[in-house]
Design a protein around this motif. Structure first.
Motif, mmCIF file in Angstrom:
data_model
loop_
_atom_site.group_PDB
_atom_site.id
_atom_site.type_symbol
_atom_site.label_atom_id
_atom_site.label_comp_id
_atom_site.label_asym_id
_atom_site.label_seq_id
_atom_site.Cartn_x
_atom_site.Cartn_y
_atom_site.Cartn_z
ATOM 1 N N TYR A 39 -13.551 1.852 4.490
ATOM 2 C CA TYR A 39 -14.521 2.924 4.749
ATOM 3 C C TYR A 39 -14.435 3.314 6.214
ATOM 4 C CZ TYR A 39 -16.506 1.354 0.326
ATOM 5 O OH TYR A 39 -16.692 1.001 -0.972
ATOM 6 N N LYS A 40 -13.514 4.165 6.544
ATOM 7 C CA LYS A 40 -13.331 4.567 7.931
ATOM 8 C C LYS A 40 -14.583 5.286 8.436
ATOM 9 C CE LYS A 40 -10.194 6.817 11.038
ATOM 10 N NZ LYS A 40 -8.950 7.515 11.207
ATOM 11 N N GLY A 41 -15.096 4.839 9.573
ATOM 12 C CA GLY A 41 -16.263 5.458 10.175
ATOM 13 C C GLY A 41 -17.582 4.927 9.653
ATOM 14 N N TYR A 42 -17.551 4.025 8.676
ATOM 15 C CA TYR A 42 -18.780 3.465 8.125
ATOM 16 C C TYR A 42 -19.156 2.192 8.866
ATOM 17 C CZ TYR A 42 -21.810 0.836 4.979
ATOM 18 O OH TYR A 42 -22.835 0.088 4.454
ATOM 19 N N ASP A 43 -20.389 2.109 9.295
ATOM 20 C CA ASP A 43 -20.914 0.916 9.956
ATOM 21 C C ASP A 43 -21.992 0.325 9.059
ATOM 22 O OD1 ASP A 43 -21.993 -1.063 11.532
ATOM 23 O OD2 ASP A 43 -22.555 0.260 13.183
ATOM 24 N N PRO A 44 -21.753 -0.847 8.443
ATOM 25 C CA PRO A 44 -22.728 -1.418 7.519
ATOM 26 C C PRO A 44 -24.068 -1.764 8.186
ATOM 27 C CG PRO A 44 -20.980 -2.984 7.946
ATOM 28 C CD PRO A 44 -20.592 -1.686 8.589
ATOM 29 N N GLU A 45 -24.079 -1.851 9.508
ATOM 30 C CA GLU A 45 -25.317 -2.151 10.230
ATOM 31 C C GLU A 45 -26.159 -0.889 10.479
ATOM 32 O OE1 GLU A 45 -26.181 -5.331 10.865
ATOM 33 O OE2 GLU A 45 -24.335 -5.861 9.811
ATOM 34 N N ASP A 46 -25.559 0.288 10.320
ATOM 35 C CA ASP A 46 -26.270 1.542 10.590
ATOM 36 C C ASP A 46 -26.989 1.989 9.317
ATOM 37 O OD1 ASP A 46 -27.189 4.005 11.385
ATOM 38 O OD2 ASP A 46 -25.217 4.830 11.880
ATOM 39 N N LEU A 60 0.852 -1.184 0.000
ATOM 40 C CA LEU A 60 0.000 0.000 0.000
ATOM 41 C C LEU A 60 0.889 1.235 0.000
ATOM 42 C CD1 LEU A 60 -2.794 1.383 0.329
ATOM 43 C CD2 LEU A 60 -2.479 1.151 2.802
ATOM 44 N N VAL A 61 0.686 2.128 -0.989
ATOM 45 C CA VAL A 61 1.501 3.347 -1.045
ATOM 46 C C VAL A 61 0.677 4.615 -0.876
ATOM 47 C CG1 VAL A 61 3.394 2.321 -2.357
ATOM 48 C CG2 VAL A 61 1.483 3.358 -3.587
ATOM 49 N N ALA A 62 -0.651 4.548 -1.054
ATOM 50 C CA ALA A 62 -1.494 5.739 -0.898
ATOM 51 C C ALA A 62 -2.947 5.322 -0.735
ATOM 52 C CB ALA A 62 -1.349 6.664 -2.098
ATOM 53 N N GLY A 63 -3.723 6.216 -0.163
ATOM 54 C CA GLY A 63 -5.152 5.996 -0.012
ATOM 55 C C GLY A 63 -5.724 6.988 0.973
ATOM 56 N N MET A 64 -6.994 7.337 0.792
ATOM 57 C CA MET A 64 -7.616 8.342 1.643
ATOM 58 C C MET A 64 -7.498 7.991 3.125
ATOM 59 S SD MET A 64 -11.471 9.891 1.620
ATOM 60 C CE MET A 64 -11.175 10.982 0.249
ATOM 61 N N TYR A 65 -7.649 6.719 3.449
ATOM 62 C CA TYR A 65 -7.593 6.298 4.852
ATOM 63 C C TYR A 65 -6.331 5.477 5.149
ATOM 64 C CZ TYR A 65 -12.467 7.584 4.295
ATOM 65 O OH TYR A 65 -13.625 8.262 4.003
ATOM 66 N N ALA A 66 -5.303 5.656 4.371
ATOM 67 C CA ALA A 66 -4.056 4.909 4.556
ATOM 68 C C ALA A 66 -3.271 5.516 5.707
ATOM 69 C CB ALA A 66 -3.248 4.905 3.270
ATOM 70 N N GLU A 67 -3.558 5.066 6.903
ATOM 71 C CA GLU A 67 -2.918 5.629 8.094
ATOM 72 C C GLU A 67 -1.760 4.782 8.600
ATOM 73 O OE1 GLU A 67 -6.312 5.912 10.650
ATOM 74 O OE2 GLU A 67 -7.014 7.750 9.675
#
Length: 144
Positions: free
Chosen positions: A133-140, A9-16
């Motif tokens: 998907y940081k912060g995404y809850d598929p159950e919500d 992994l070299v880049a990504g919006m949520y690549a922490e």
């Protein structure tokens, strides 16, 4: 024959955090199949567009895309290596969140498949898998 690829992994919006994997794969599979293998290795939902390209760096302006002119997504992996001097292969997933992975062929020699092993096969993994998907809850149900 089985070859070993290094996926990083070299880049990504949520690549922490850093993440990398070694993946054993049949050398005759297409880039379509490699896309599926990387999705499985990183644990993403296969729900966005993607592309492979060759460039000196992940955000380089001179990218060679696999659009069927010089290269195609139907090309088998073995035909791509060795890459042109100074160039690297990248996998770009989700053009909004811009997940970019560098794909390199390891120096391990190609070998026959191991009996009973299903390919692609993740042999090693370092770091932490990114959260697609940081912060995404598929159950919500109210979230969307």
């Amino acid at each position: 024959m089985i070859i070993t690829l290094s996926i990083k992994l070299v880049a990504g919006m949520y690549a922490e955090t850093e993440w990398a994997s070694e993946l054993e794969i049949v050398d005759s599979v297409s880039l379509y199949d490699l896309h599926d293998a990387i999705q499985g290795a990183v644990g993403f939902d296969n729900d966005h567009m993607y592309s492979f390209f060759i460039s000196r760096q992940e955000f380089g302006s001179e990218r060679i895309h696999f659009d069927g002119e010089e290269f195609s997504l139907d090309d088998d992996i073995a035909s791509l290596f060795p890459l042109p001097k100074g160039k690297k292969l990248f996998y770009w997933f989700d053009f909004g969140d811009d997940w970019i992975f560098q794909v390199a062929k390891s120096r391990k020699k190609p070998r026959e498949p191991q009996p009973g092993r299903h390919y692609p096969f993740v042999t090693t993994e370092t770091g932490s898998k990114p959260v697609q998907y940081k912060g995404y809850d598929p159950e919500d149900k109210d979230e969307w």
